[in-house]
Design a protein around this motif. Structure first.
Motif, mmCIF file in Angstrom:
data_model
loop_
_atom_site.group_PDB
_atom_site.id
_atom_site.type_symbol
_atom_site.label_atom_id
_atom_site.label_comp_id
_atom_site.label_asym_id
_atom_site.label_seq_id
_atom_site.Cartn_x
_atom_site.Cartn_y
_atom_site.Cartn_z
ATOM 1 N N SER A 59 0.832 -1.188 0.000
ATOM 2 C CA SER A 59 0.000 0.000 0.000
ATOM 3 C C SER A 59 0.867 1.238 0.000
ATOM 4 N N THR A 60 0.513 2.183 -0.856
ATOM 5 C CA THR A 60 1.201 3.471 -0.860
ATOM 6 C C THR A 60 0.205 4.579 -0.585
ATOM 7 N N ALA A 61 -1.056 4.170 -0.334
ATOM 8 C CA ALA A 61 -2.107 5.163 -0.141
ATOM 9 C C ALA A 61 -1.827 6.012 1.094
ATOM 10 N N GLU A 62 -2.200 7.260 1.018
ATOM 11 C CA GLU A 62 -2.077 8.148 2.173
ATOM 12 C C GLU A 62 -3.165 7.774 3.181
ATOM 13 N N ILE A 63 -2.787 7.591 4.432
ATOM 14 C CA ILE A 63 -3.770 7.193 5.437
ATOM 15 C C ILE A 63 -4.388 8.430 6.073
ATOM 16 N N PRO A 64 -5.727 8.565 5.990
ATOM 17 C CA PRO A 64 -6.362 9.760 6.558
ATOM 18 C C PRO A 64 -6.380 9.718 8.082
ATOM 19 N N GLN A 65 -6.302 10.881 8.711
ATOM 20 C CA GLN A 65 -6.490 10.956 10.160
ATOM 21 C C GLN A 65 -7.954 10.655 10.470
ATOM 22 N N GLU A 66 -8.211 10.216 11.714
ATOM 23 C CA GLU A 66 -9.595 9.882 12.058
ATOM 24 C C GLU A 66 -10.463 11.134 12.089
ATOM 25 N N ILE A 67 -11.752 10.965 11.800
ATOM 26 C CA ILE A 67 -12.752 11.979 12.141
ATOM 27 C C ILE A 67 -13.784 11.260 13.007
ATOM 28 N N ASP A 68 -14.694 11.987 13.622
ATOM 29 C CA ASP A 68 -15.602 11.367 14.588
ATOM 30 C C ASP A 68 -16.278 10.100 14.073
ATOM 31 N N SER A 71 -1.097 -14.258 21.053
ATOM 32 C CA SER A 71 0.358 -14.206 20.970
ATOM 33 C C SER A 71 0.866 -12.803 21.281
ATOM 34 N N GLY A 72 -0.062 -11.865 21.473
ATOM 35 C CA GLY A 72 0.335 -10.512 21.851
ATOM 36 C C GLY A 72 0.666 -9.607 20.675
ATOM 37 N N LEU A 73 0.538 -10.118 19.432
ATOM 38 C CA LEU A 73 0.933 -9.321 18.258
ATOM 39 C C LEU A 73 0.134 -8.019 18.147
ATOM 40 N N LEU A 74 -1.186 -8.108 18.302
ATOM 41 C CA LEU A 74 -2.005 -6.909 18.090
ATOM 42 C C LEU A 74 -1.784 -5.875 19.189
ATOM 43 N N ALA A 75 -1.616 -6.350 20.424
ATOM 44 C CA ALA A 75 -1.386 -5.419 21.525
ATOM 45 C C ALA A 75 -0.068 -4.678 21.304
ATOM 46 N N TYR A 76 0.844 -5.305 20.548
ATOM 47 C CA TYR A 76 2.145 -4.703 20.277
ATOM 48 C C TYR A 76 2.087 -3.759 19.071
ATOM 49 N N LEU A 77 1.276 -4.139 18.074
ATOM 50 C CA LEU A 77 1.207 -3.360 16.836
ATOM 51 C C LEU A 77 0.302 -2.134 16.920
ATOM 52 N N LEU A 78 -0.921 -2.370 17.406
ATOM 53 C CA LEU A 78 -1.971 -1.367 17.235
ATOM 54 C C LEU A 78 -1.717 -0.022 17.914
ATOM 55 N N PRO A 79 -1.103 0.019 19.108
ATOM 56 C CA PRO A 79 -0.891 1.335 19.725
ATOM 57 C C PRO A 79 -0.127 2.302 18.817
ATOM 58 N N THR A 80 0.799 1.795 17.997
ATOM 59 C CA THR A 80 1.536 2.677 17.094
ATOM 60 C C THR A 80 0.575 3.305 16.083
ATOM 61 N N PHE A 81 -0.272 2.457 15.483
ATOM 62 C CA PHE A 81 -1.261 2.946 14.514
ATOM 63 C C PHE A 81 -2.214 3.937 15.174
ATOM 64 N N GLU A 82 -2.681 3.573 16.369
ATOM 65 C CA GLU A 82 -3.666 4.420 17.051
ATOM 66 C C GLU A 82 -3.088 5.783 17.410
ATOM 67 N N SER A 83 -1.835 5.791 17.872
ATOM 68 C CA SER A 83 -1.287 7.076 18.303
ATOM 69 C C SER A 83 -0.933 7.934 17.095
ATOM 70 N N GLU A 84 -0.591 7.313 15.958
ATOM 71 C CA GLU A 84 -0.231 8.114 14.788
ATOM 72 C C GLU A 84 -1.448 8.724 14.093
ATOM 73 N N TYR A 85 -2.540 7.944 14.027
ATOM 74 C CA TYR A 85 -3.669 8.407 13.231
ATOM 75 C C TYR A 85 -4.931 8.700 14.043
ATOM 76 N N GLY A 86 -4.901 8.413 15.342
ATOM 77 C CA GLY A 86 -6.004 8.804 16.206
ATOM 78 C C GLY A 86 -7.162 7.825 16.304
ATOM 79 N N TYR A 87 -7.123 6.730 15.539
ATOM 80 C CA TYR A 87 -8.232 5.777 15.588
ATOM 81 C C TYR A 87 -8.186 4.954 16.879
ATOM 82 N N THR A 88 -9.320 4.341 17.214
ATOM 83 C CA THR A 88 -9.364 3.366 18.282
ATOM 84 C C THR A 88 -9.740 2.028 17.656
#
Lengths: 227, 352
Positions: B144-153, B169-186
């Motif tokens: 993917s090269t698409a630009e990821i939009p910031q969250e809106i409500d 295995s703990g993979l998602l708990a390790y991965l998702l916080p990075t995505f959430e903090s960068e783009y604001g999604y939950t």
């Protein structure tokens, strides 16, 4: 076992954010649902025991049946109702604490009502006679009845509280055990067991018992004062 | 009387404020921050990790990995977006049109998962703790090269329905916080076996799924529940893999470790009627397992197909961890994804 106890105490004094979130969600769900069930169930119990109306016996039997509904069945029902394709989808209750509370209230209200009915059926005759002698209105009689059963109210509440806190089948279906949102102590214990972390699961269990103990001690003190 | 009511109310409010309201608001961000720092720490490549997780006779478990690295044991994970125009039906089979699906959020998460940042994170996951990566990125994965939009409500909450292996295995708990903090999604993760994860999506309870059973994914796509997102060529976006492993008693009575391939190993278990624990829950692991038995046994995911073998074949209908515990107690063989087993073993796997 010893290690789990040790870990439970370590956890108690740790500042593990996920743990405290689990505890706070558990308490929010348990307190809200048990209080709501008490507010709904206690008057129902008085009604079952005290009022005379056609179909009362049938209602009592129905209530007793509902007291035995398996939590997973209730959970499944709520899951279907609140699902993205369910009839109540617009309430957006699936995978939320409020959805879990609804399921819990559905489970516990009949238990509260049934327990109150059982207790009152033994004493209602006397109360009714006194009320008639004093020429009390219906509403007054209702409140006098509730007032006379304070001791039973507290123990019924505690029973409902215990059920709400110990519940796992319904809340895991409706809540989905989502971290930092709907994961409560029982579902967290399941989750840790699935990860092979029995010690942490057991530690959470010990914590659950400790909280229950504190609440029971508090209630006992209240009960003694009001007795 | 009034005094007592006041007292009760006061006690309740006190408990509520101590446990309830006050805590909820403060904990979540703290946690995100905590995990985020952890992620930062693991991002920095460390020197060659000490291999600690390799077969270790003193791990307290009675079972160990007996057979792995067979081509038919590759375990592919795919992301599928839920189609908001899918033919949703309610419990009575009636069509439901207005099912709320967060397509924008789902695409944002998929774009991120298929991007370079997630790939680096996934490739590093577990190296430090287990001595090897738990998941590998597919070389021919969609990019993917698409630009990821910031969250809106309206797009903030993303519901991810996934299989137990990536969660336990703990993979998602390790991965998702990075995505959430960068783009604001939950991202709200609900995990169950692949069968249940797909069923949840079909009931409109997920925006995207992350699962690992090709046949079930294909059925899901054929039924019209997924769609091709802009910039991709397929509904099934297979992007990472790991391996299933055959686990069994350390003394290996069926001599599976000497088998020529995994099907031979399974045939040995069936022949000697050695105890075997099956997930029995339509999960990806269960679907894979039934494909490995000798065809003459005619074992399928249907419980009735194993009725004749119930003396040695346990159709358990439980999660991976519970089944591993069972296998450990029963000295039985079991098929598991490697990530869950390594995490299970590292967590102790027994009551301490």
């Amino acid at each position: 076992m010893g290690k789990a106890l040790q870990q439970a105490f370590d956890l108690l004094f740790s500042s593990d954010a996920e743990l405290w979130n689990i505890v706070s969600v558990t308490m929010r769900m348990t307190l809200t649902s048990s209080i709501a069930a008490l507010l709904l169930g206690a008057p129902l119990g008085v009604l079952y025991a005290g009022a005379r109306f056609p179909g009362r016996k049938a209602l009592i039997v129905l209530n007793r049946t509902l007291m035995g509904v398996p939590p997973v069945v209730c959970g499944l029902l709520c899951y279907l109702l609140f699902s993205g394709v369910g009839p109540l989808r617009h309430l957006q209750l699936l995978f939320t604490v409020n959805g879990m509370i609804v399921a819990q209230v559905m489970l516990i209200t009949p238990i509260v009502a049934g327990n109150m009915e059982t207790y009152l059926s033994g004493v209602i005759g006397e109360i009714r006679e006194t009320a008639r002698g004093l020429r009390l209105s219906r509403a007054k009689t209702f409140f006098v009845t509730l007032g006379e059963s304070k001791y039973a109210l507290v123990s019924t509440y505690l029973f409902g509280f215990g059920r709400a806190m110990a519940e796992v089948g319904a809340v895991s279906m409706v809540g989905g055990a989502i971290a930092f949102k709907t994961n409560v102590m029982t579902t967290a214990i399941m989750m840790y067991t699935n990860r092979g972390d029995f010690t942490l699961g057991l530690a959470l269990g010990v914590l659950l018992l400790l909280i229950s103990l504190i609440i029971n001690v508090l209630a006992h003190l209240l009960q003694r004062r009001s007795a | 009387m009034k005094k007592r009511i006041l007292l009760i109310a006061l006690a309740l409010m006190l408990t509520l404020s101590v446990f309830g309201c006050a805590k909820t608001d403060t904990t979540a961000p703290e946690a995100t921050a905590e995990v985020a720092t952890e992620v930062m720490a693991t991002e920095v490549p460390t020197e060659a990790p000490a291999i600690t997780a390799e077969p270790n006779q003193e791990d307290g478990l009675g079972i160990t990995i007996l057979f792995e690295q067979d081509d038919s044991l590759i375990n592919n994970y795919s992301l599928l977006a839920v189609n908001e125009a899918a033919p949703f039906v309610d419990a009575d089979g009636k069509a439901v049109a207005d099912v709320a699906i967060n397509t924008v959020g789902a695409k944002a998460l998929i774009d991120w998962m298929l991007g370079d940042e997630a790939a680096t994170l996934i490739a590093n996951y577990g190296v430090e703790q287990y001595g090897e990566a738990l998941f590998y990125i597919k070389e021919d994965k969609p990019v993917s090269t698409a630009e990821i939009p910031q969250e809106i409500d309206e797009t903030k909450t993303i519901r991810l329905s996934t299989t137990t292996s990536v969660n336990d295995s703990g993979l998602l708990a390790y991965l998702l916080p990075t995505f959430e903090s960068e783009y604001g999604y939950t991202v709200e993760v609900a995990s169950a076996g692949t069968g249940k994860a797909i069923a949840a999506a079909q009931m409109g309870n997920a925006d995207l799924i992350l699962v690992h059973s090709k046949s079930q994914e294909e059925a899901y796509v054929t039924a019209g529940f997924s769609k091709i997102l802009d910039g991709y060529t397929s509904e099934r976006l297979t992007f990472m893999y790991n391996f299933f492993v055959l686990i069994g008693p350390k003394d290996d009575p069926a001599k599976c470790a000497e088998a020529t391939d995994v099907k031979d190993a399974f045939a040995r278990i069936a022949e000697g009627k050695f105890p075997f624990v099956s997930r029995g829950d339509l999960s990806g692991t269960h679907t894979k397992e039934v494909s490995l038995w000798p065809e003459s046994l005619a074992i399928t995911t249907d419980a009735a197909s194993v009725e004749a073998y119930s003396e040695w074949y346990a159709y358990s209908n439980a999660g991976m961890g519970v089944c591993l515990t069972m296998a450990n107690e029963m000295n039985a063989y079991i098929l598991s994804d490697k990530a869950t087993f390594l995490a299970f073993r590292a967590n102790g796997g027994t009551v301490g």
